[in-house]
Design a protein around this motif. Sequence first.
Motif, PDB file in Angstrom:
ATOM      1  N   PRO A 119       6.376  -6.806   8.373  1.00 17.29           N
ATOM      2  CA  PRO A 119       5.247  -7.996   9.212  1.00 17.29           C
ATOM      3  C   PRO A 119       4.811  -8.616   8.554  1.00 17.29           C
ATOM      4  CG  PRO A 119       5.129  -5.714   9.803  1.00 17.29           C
ATOM      5  CD  PRO A 119       6.223  -6.230   8.544  1.00 17.29           C
ATOM      6  N   TRP A 120       4.941  -8.673   6.820  1.00 16.74           N
ATOM      7  CA  TRP A 120       4.680 -10.278   5.972  1.00 16.74           C
ATOM      8  C   TRP A 120       5.287 -11.186   6.169  1.00 16.74           C
ATOM      9  CZ3 TRP A 120       6.466 -13.035   1.977  1.00 16.74           C
ATOM     10  CH2 TRP A 120       5.286 -13.451   1.218  1.00 16.74           C
ATOM     11  N   VAL A 121       6.428 -11.166   6.682  1.00 22.42           N
ATOM     12  CA  VAL A 121       7.367 -12.674   6.102  1.00 22.42           C
ATOM     13  C   VAL A 121       7.139 -12.958   7.813  1.00 22.42           C
ATOM     14  CG1 VAL A 121       9.573 -12.834   7.234  1.00 22.42           C
ATOM     15  CG2 VAL A 121       8.919 -11.915   5.238  1.00 22.42           C
ATOM     16  N   GLN A 169      18.721   3.215  -1.983  1.00 26.95           N
ATOM     17  CA  GLN A 169      18.859   3.340  -1.005  1.00 26.95           C
ATOM     18  C   GLN A 169      17.798   2.869   0.301  1.00 26.95           C
ATOM     19  OE1 GLN A 169      21.819   3.577  -2.830  1.00 26.95           O
ATOM     20  NE2 GLN A 169      22.826   4.834  -1.034  1.00 26.95           N
ATOM     21  N   PHE A 170      16.983   2.321   0.262  1.00 25.91           N
ATOM     22  CA  PHE A 170      16.418   2.404   1.347  1.00 25.91           C
ATOM     23  C   PHE A 170      15.541   3.279   1.891  1.00 25.91           C
ATOM     24  CE2 PHE A 170      18.688  -0.758  -0.206  1.00 25.91           C
ATOM     25  CZ  PHE A 170      17.978  -1.771  -0.322  1.00 25.91           C
ATOM     26  N   LEU A 171      15.456   4.470   1.495  1.00 24.78           N
ATOM     27  CA  LEU A 171      15.075   5.637   2.014  1.00 24.78           C
ATOM     28  C   LEU A 171      13.670   5.928   2.063  1.00 24.78           C
ATOM     29  CD1 LEU A 171      18.214   7.650   2.524  1.00 24.78           C
ATOM     30  CD2 LEU A 171      17.405   6.453   4.172  1.00 24.78           C
ATOM     31  N   ASP A 172      12.781   6.378   2.670  1.00 24.80           N
ATOM     32  CA  ASP A 172      11.620   7.401   2.100  1.00 24.80           C
ATOM     33  C   ASP A 172      11.831   8.536   1.391  1.00 24.80           C
ATOM     34  OD1 ASP A 172       9.807   5.171   3.026  1.00 24.80           O
ATOM     35  OD2 ASP A 172       9.507   6.139   4.902  1.00 24.80           O
ATOM     36  N   SER A 205       9.882   2.620   4.933  1.00 24.58           N
ATOM     37  CA  SER A 205       8.700   1.946   5.152  1.00 24.58           C
ATOM     38  C   SER A 205       8.119   0.932   5.155  1.00 24.58           C
ATOM     39  CB  SER A 205       7.665   3.058   5.561  1.00 24.58           C
ATOM     40  OG  SER A 205       8.011   4.159   5.881  1.00 24.58           O
ATOM     41  N   TYR A 206       8.192   0.934   3.670  1.00 23.26           N
ATOM     42  CA  TYR A 206       7.598  -0.460   2.765  1.00 23.26           C
ATOM     43  C   TYR A 206       8.819  -1.453   3.084  1.00 23.26           C
ATOM     44  CZ  TYR A 206       9.387  -4.079  -0.454  1.00 23.26           C
ATOM     45  OH  TYR A 206       9.060  -5.296  -1.246  1.00 23.26           O
ATOM     46  N   LEU A 207      10.454  -0.938   3.451  1.00 21.73           N
ATOM     47  CA  LEU A 207      10.905  -2.864   4.214  1.00 21.73           C
ATOM     48  C   LEU A 207      10.443  -2.539   5.535  1.00 21.73           C
ATOM     49  CD1 LEU A 207      12.969  -3.895   4.588  1.00 21.73           C
ATOM     50  CD2 LEU A 207      14.451  -2.434   4.649  1.00 21.73           C
ATOM     51  N   ALA A 250       1.375  -0.945  -0.412  1.00 22.65           N
ATOM     52  CA  ALA A 250       0.337  -0.120  -0.058  1.00 22.65           C
ATOM     53  C   ALA A 250       1.418   0.876  -0.297  1.00 22.65           C
ATOM     54  CB  ALA A 250      -0.895  -0.252   1.175  1.00 22.65           C
ATOM     55  N   LEU A 251       2.201   1.250   0.789  1.00 29.31           N
ATOM     56  CA  LEU A 251       2.687   2.571   0.615  1.00 29.31           C
ATOM     57  C   LEU A 251       3.572   2.502  -0.865  1.00 29.31           C
ATOM     58  CD1 LEU A 251       4.808   1.569   4.008  1.00 29.31           C
ATOM     59  CD2 LEU A 251       2.573   3.040   3.347  1.00 29.31           C
ATOM     60  N   LEU A 252       3.983   1.952  -1.310  1.00 28.92           N
ATOM     61  CA  LEU A 252       4.677   2.117  -2.785  1.00 28.92           C
ATOM     62  C   LEU A 252       2.757   2.247  -3.560  1.00 28.92           C
ATOM     63  CD1 LEU A 252       7.466  -0.099  -2.519  1.00 28.92           C
ATOM     64  CD2 LEU A 252       7.095   2.013  -2.092  1.00 28.92           C
TER      65      LEU A 252
END
Length: 342
Positions: free
Chosen positions: A128-130, A108-111, A120-122, A20-22
């Motif tokens: 939580p998905w895992v 860069q794994f940033l928002d 936030s996606y990570l 949802a975040l992406l």
Amino acid sequence: MLPWSAPLSGRVEHGVVHSALLRDNPLGDPHERPVYVYLPPGYDEDSGRRYPAVYVIQGYTGHVAMWFNRMPFRRPFPELADEVFAAGDTPPAIVVYVDAWTSLGGSQFLDSPATGRYHSYLCDEVVPWVDARYRTLPDPAHRAISGKSSGGYGAMVTPMLRPDLFGALATHAGDALFDVCYLPDFPRVARLLRDTYDGDYAKFLADRAERVHGTKESDNDLIEIYGYAAAYSGNADGGVSLPFDDTGAPVPEVWDRWLRWDPVRMAAESASALRGLRGIWIDAGRGDEYFLDLGATAFRRAVAAAGVPDDRVHFELFDGRHGGIEYRYPLALKFLCERIAP
């Protein structure tokens, strides 16, 4: 050494995170993202056992399927990781291969308002998905993150930003000490932009959109710096502020935005988070083309200054360059698994 895939002692499951975040991200990149989950030997035999988890993230231009790329005379990391657990002397763990690719080459794994909410996606979707689908130990003490290059950068900053989720990290030649690893490229990229696109990134992006990337010699250098700028100095309107002017000199107000994301500088403000980690692995090749061996040294000193005990840190400079260092990953994986085991 087989030139094709080898059998695993554990197994890998392929899933999809419907983020949802992406959704509706500024670049129009997919919001449905693949995730690969490695389950160690014995996972299926004992349905009551729970496992720590190591999240593995990739460098710039990386996407999750590339983990299985096989280079001549070399083995891909999932096979090397499986061998770690098959040997039987490392505490078993679930290994999660995360995708955070963007059409600019990486996040860069940033928002960022220019790329999307990849941090936030990570943290708020993939983790939580895992945990909901696999028998993890859902606690930061039993969760680690590892990566190389831009992935190593993400592995450094993510636990500093979210100590409630991650309790250990491994960074291989991670982007750090920005004054050294990024600043020297600015004059060269400014010259390339001037000579190929009249100094106008909009012209480059428009031209690139009409052809195959890499068909012009300047493509990789231009998109890389722009991709970093989109992560570090993206603007609320989706635009990107460059950290240098047409002479290659830093633009102070923009460069300061980049420096706030330098892990070496972040360490002082995140001292408490770093002290709470159970293990920190830092390494790099002595001949790293981007001087990330110097960044690794600076980050190690910043970690020490933050008060992390020496017995929680592994620091090593080895003979090597930036590429071809995947053989280092299983060494760090073993270290992490020993630190986050129950």
